[in-house]
Scaffold this motif. Structure first.
Motif, short mmCIF file in Angstrom:
data_model
loop_
_atom_site.label_atom_id
_atom_site.label_comp_id
_atom_site.label_asym_id
_atom_site.label_seq_id
_atom_site.Cartn_x
_atom_site.Cartn_y
_atom_site.Cartn_z
N LEU A 1 0.83 -1.20 0.00
CA LEU A 1 0.00 0.00 0.00
C LEU A 1 0.87 1.26 0.00
CD1 LEU A 1 -2.89 1.02 0.08
CD2 LEU A 1 -2.87 0.71 2.56
N MET A 2 1.90 1.27 0.83
CA MET A 2 2.78 2.44 0.89
C MET A 2 3.53 2.62 -0.42
SD MET A 2 2.61 4.48 3.36
CE MET A 2 3.93 5.38 2.57
N HIS A 3 3.97 1.51 -1.01
CA HIS A 3 4.67 1.60 -2.30
C HIS A 3 3.76 2.19 -3.36
CE1 HIS A 3 7.78 0.40 -5.24
NE2 HIS A 3 6.74 0.26 -6.05
N SER A 4 2.49 1.79 -3.36
CA SER A 4 1.53 2.30 -4.35
C SER A 4 1.26 3.78 -4.15
CB SER A 4 0.23 1.50 -4.28
OG SER A 4 0.44 0.15 -4.61
N ILE A 5 1.16 4.20 -2.88
CA ILE A 5 0.95 5.63 -2.59
C ILE A 5 2.14 6.43 -3.09
CG2 ILE A 5 0.75 7.34 -0.75
CD1 ILE A 5 -0.82 5.21 0.86
N ASP A 6 3.36 5.95 -2.81
CA ASP A 6 4.56 6.63 -3.29
C ASP A 6 4.55 6.73 -4.82
OD1 ASP A 6 5.54 7.03 -0.77
OD2 ASP A 6 6.93 5.35 -0.80
N TYR A 7 4.22 5.62 -5.47
CA TYR A 7 4.19 5.61 -6.94
C TYR A 7 3.18 6.62 -7.47
CZ TYR A 7 3.82 3.83 -11.70
OH TYR A 7 3.81 3.72 -13.08
N LEU A 8 2.01 6.64 -6.86
CA LEU A 8 0.96 7.55 -7.28
C LEU A 8 1.41 9.01 -7.16
CD1 LEU A 8 -1.97 7.72 -8.27
CD2 LEU A 8 -2.69 7.68 -5.88
N LYS A 9 2.02 9.36 -6.03
CA LYS A 9 2.48 10.73 -5.82
C LYS A 9 3.59 11.12 -6.78
CE LYS A 9 1.37 11.22 -0.89
NZ LYS A 9 1.93 11.48 0.45
N GLN A 10 4.54 10.20 -6.98
CA GLN A 10 5.70 10.51 -7.81
C GLN A 10 5.34 10.66 -9.28
OE1 GLN A 10 8.32 7.26 -6.90
NE2 GLN A 10 8.57 7.90 -4.77
N ASN A 11 4.27 10.00 -9.71
CA ASN A 11 3.91 10.03 -11.13
C ASN A 11 2.72 10.91 -11.43
OD1 ASN A 11 5.58 7.74 -12.66
ND2 ASN A 11 5.13 7.01 -10.60
N LEU A 12 2.20 11.57 -10.42
CA LEU A 12 0.97 12.35 -10.60
C LEU A 12 1.17 13.51 -11.57
CD1 LEU A 12 -1.85 12.05 -9.43
CD2 LEU A 12 -1.27 13.75 -7.71
N SER A 13 2.32 14.18 -11.49
CA SER A 13 2.52 15.39 -12.28
C SER A 13 2.82 15.11 -13.74
CB SER A 13 3.66 16.23 -11.67
OG SER A 13 4.87 15.47 -11.70
N HIS A 14 3.30 13.93 -14.09
CA HIS A 14 3.64 13.65 -15.49
C HIS A 14 2.93 12.41 -16.02
CE1 HIS A 14 6.72 11.67 -12.95
NE2 HIS A 14 6.58 10.67 -13.80
N ASN A 15 1.77 12.10 -15.43
CA ASN A 15 0.99 10.97 -15.89
C ASN A 15 -0.48 11.34 -15.83
OD1 ASN A 15 -0.41 8.34 -15.96
ND2 ASN A 15 1.64 7.48 -15.77
N ASP A 16 -1.23 10.92 -16.82
CA ASP A 16 -2.63 11.33 -16.90
C ASP A 16 -3.58 10.40 -16.17
OD1 ASP A 16 -1.63 13.26 -18.50
OD2 ASP A 16 -2.37 12.45 -20.39
N PHE A 17 -3.05 9.42 -15.41
CA PHE A 17 -3.97 8.43 -14.85
C PHE A 17 -4.89 8.97 -13.77
CE2 PHE A 17 -1.16 8.39 -11.43
CZ PHE A 17 0.01 7.65 -11.61
N VAL A 18 -4.66 10.18 -13.27
CA VAL A 18 -5.56 10.75 -12.27
C VAL A 18 -6.97 10.92 -12.82
CG1 VAL A 18 -5.09 13.16 -12.85
CG2 VAL A 18 -5.76 12.57 -10.54
N PHE A 19 -7.08 11.04 -14.14
CA PHE A 19 -8.40 11.25 -14.73
C PHE A 19 -9.29 10.01 -14.64
CE2 PHE A 19 -5.71 14.48 -16.65
CZ PHE A 19 -6.48 15.61 -16.45
N HIS A 20 -8.68 8.86 -14.32
CA HIS A 20 -9.49 7.65 -14.11
C HIS A 20 -10.22 7.69 -12.77
CE1 HIS A 20 -7.93 5.53 -17.63
NE2 HIS A 20 -6.76 6.05 -17.34
N MET A 21 -9.90 8.69 -11.93
CA MET A 21 -10.56 8.82 -10.64
C MET A 21 -11.64 9.90 -10.66
SD MET A 21 -6.99 8.71 -8.44
CE MET A 21 -7.62 8.14 -6.87
N LEU A 22 -11.92 10.40 -11.84
CA LEU A 22 -12.86 11.51 -11.98
C LEU A 22 -14.03 11.12 -12.88
CD1 LEU A 22 -10.23 14.29 -12.56
CD2 LEU A 22 -11.95 14.38 -10.75
N PRO A 23 -15.18 11.81 -12.71
CA PRO A 23 -16.25 11.63 -13.70
C PRO A 23 -15.83 12.23 -15.04
CG PRO A 23 -16.77 13.41 -12.19
CD PRO A 23 -15.53 12.76 -11.65
N LYS A 24 -16.60 11.99 -16.07
CA LYS A 24 -16.22 12.47 -17.40
C LYS A 24 -16.13 13.99 -17.45
CE LYS A 24 -17.20 11.90 -22.30
NZ LYS A 24 -18.03 11.24 -23.33
N TYR A 25 -17.01 14.67 -16.71
CA TYR A 25 -17.01 16.14 -16.70
C TYR A 25 -16.74 16.63 -15.27
CZ TYR A 25 -19.26 15.23 -21.16
OH TYR A 25 -19.53 14.77 -22.41
N PHE A 26 -15.90 17.65 -15.17
CA PHE A 26 -15.48 18.13 -13.85
C PHE A 26 -15.06 19.59 -13.98
CE2 PHE A 26 -12.22 15.77 -16.12
CZ PHE A 26 -11.24 16.75 -16.33
#
Length: 473
Positions: free
Chosen positions: A393-418
């Motif tokens: 879990l901690m490794h995944s949190i670290d990965y998520l934070k480190q890649n947030l600024s240069h990866n578009d996967f955050v949009f998978h946590m959002l509705p289509k319109y925001f």
């Protein structure tokens, strides 16, 4: 029966090895002795291949039916005493095992992998070596479940290293008094250890011939699992509609109903079947354990610690999953639920707090950094999360934070319109810090496009709705 287990490189086996085995049998200290040549470990270049060392041991003990030569370690490239003892105990279930070791090895025994497990599960027979005092060392190893016996056999003082030096120049007369005659004849015949020795590889002429001589049962088997850390961002309930919206960061956990770790929580995970790919396994696991389909999954890490699973040697491939849980159409399985996740750091320590409508708890880890800057985690307090899932879990949190600024996967946590504010809150929730509005909007402007729709938020002015540039219609 009492069985002695005598491990070593036996490179080559010599008369001191023979003296130890035969004396212990003659004194009826053991009913049988298993001689266990080590694996072909990478940092010992002068180690003869295991088949040759086994052959020499068979020559030396050919008239000794109470001596068993075991090829378990070199067939599996092991030097791991506790695993070898577990393997042998599985073969001799009703017998008592003693590991035979020299007093020189006892001085460094605490450096052996899982030495306390060996002391609690098995027994030791310590053979005195000249000039080595182990009085204080023996006291340190008292209090464990296993028995520790001590014996002085007045041993021959022979050195495998010195024997190899003479064999290199084929000075066989200088080693004749140190080696069993049958062993010496075999060494001379094949020029083992000499400068003229050439290892003879087994050459098969076809795949069919190779497979005819290949037996997979000769080798240990490893299990593989996929484990998924599925994160979501959702709105927190607000009593005052005029307050700015707040977001919660959550993770999906499954409550185990069977051992091991019964009634503890784990991230969704399961064993890889022989007829599926890793990603297919991860998808199946999410459907079976949580009734979830069509989830974004990204393979991020492989966990391979030797003792990470109490059921045996298990390798785990970790996947990062992301979802807007407000868009989940089907009901979760009864044992699966999302927990709001809060991370608090205090110097080196990290506390993870989990909460939902049914349960709440916290766990504590220590963050460690090695000389290469690689981060790892050690559990300090954990009575709730199974296996090594807390580290995952901690490794995944670290990965998520480190890649947030240069990866578009955050949009998978959002509705289509925001709105842009909603998007910024997602980033801030994951990163755990406030972002400057203008800087954030410049950062994400190339990833979003405005629509002609607006969102009315009660007491706030209507806000333009955006969508991810690469969302499929």
């Amino acid at each position: 029966m009492k069985i002695g287990v005598y491990g070593g490189s036996f490179n080559p086996c010599h008369l001191m090895h023979k003296q130890i085995v035969l004396t212990l049998l003659e004194k009826n200290i053991f009913d049988r002795i298993v001689v266990l040549p080590t694996g072909n470990f990478y940092n010992k270049s002068n180690l003869l291949k295991g088949e040759e060392r086994k052959k020499m041991l068979e020559f030396m003990f050919q008239d000794q039916p109470r001596v068993i030569i075991c090829d378990y370690e070199f067939k599996n490239n092991l030097i791991c005493t506790y695993r070898s003892l577990d393997y042998l105990q599985g073969m001799y279930k009703a017998d008592t095992l003693y590991f035979i070791m020299g007093s020189d090895n006892l001085l460094t025994f605490q450096q052996w992998k899982r030495y306390e497990y060996i002391l609690n599960t098995y027994n030791l027979l310590i053979i005195q070596r000249k000039g080595i005092d182990i009085g204080n060392t023996l006291e340190k190893y008292q209090g464990y479940h296993g028995d520790i016996k001590f014996i002085d056999l007045d041993l021959l003082e022979l050195s495998s290293n010195q024997i190899r030096t003479f064999l290199y120049d084929e000075q066989y007369d200088k080693v004749a008094s140190s080696l069993d005659p049958y062993v010496l004849d075999y060494i001379k015949k094949k020029k083992l250890y000499s400068k003229h020795y050439i290892e003879e590889p087994i050459l098969y002429q076809s795949d069919e011939e190779f497979l005819k001589n290949y037996n997979s049962d000769d080798y240990e088997k490893m299990s593989i699992t996929t484990d998924i850390t599925l994160f979501s961002i959702s709105d927190k309930k607000q009593e005052n509609y005029r307050k700015k919206a707040a977001k919660s960061f959550s993770v999906l956990l499954v409550k185990r109903s069977t051992p091991p770790f019964i009634n503890r929580y784990c991230i969704p995970g399961g064993f890889l079947s022989l007829d599926e790919k890793l990603l297919d396994c991860a998808k199946r696991v999410l459907f079976v354990e949580a009734n979830l389909e069509n989830i974004y999954l990204n393979q991020i890490h492989t966990f391979s610690d030797i003792d990470r699973d109490i059921r045996g040697r298990v390798l785990s491939v970790s996947y990062l999953g992301l979802i807007d849980k407000n868009l989940i159409e089907s009901s979760l399985k009864e044992q699966a639920s999302f927990f709001d996740l809060t991370l608090t750091e205090d110097q080196q320590y990290i506390t993870l707090s989990f909460s939902n409508e049914k349960d709440s708890f916290s766990c504590k880890l220590l963050r460690e950094v090695d000389i290469y800057g690689i981060i790892s985690y050690k559990e300090i307090e954990n009575s709730y999360i199974a296996f090594d899932n807390l580290k995952m879990l901690m490794h995944s949190i670290d990965y998520l934070k480190q890649n947030l600024s240069h990866n578009d996967f955050v949009f998978h946590m959002l509705p289509k319109y925001f709105t842009l504010k909603e998007l910024q809150l997602v980033y801030e929730t994951i990163l755990g810090k406030k972002l400057i509005d203008s800087v954030f909007r410049r950062t994400i402007k190339d990833n979003v496009i405005p629509t002609d729709m607006v969102k009315n938020d009660g007491g706030h002015r209507p806000s333009v709705l955006y969508t991810y540039r690469h969302f499929k219609n």
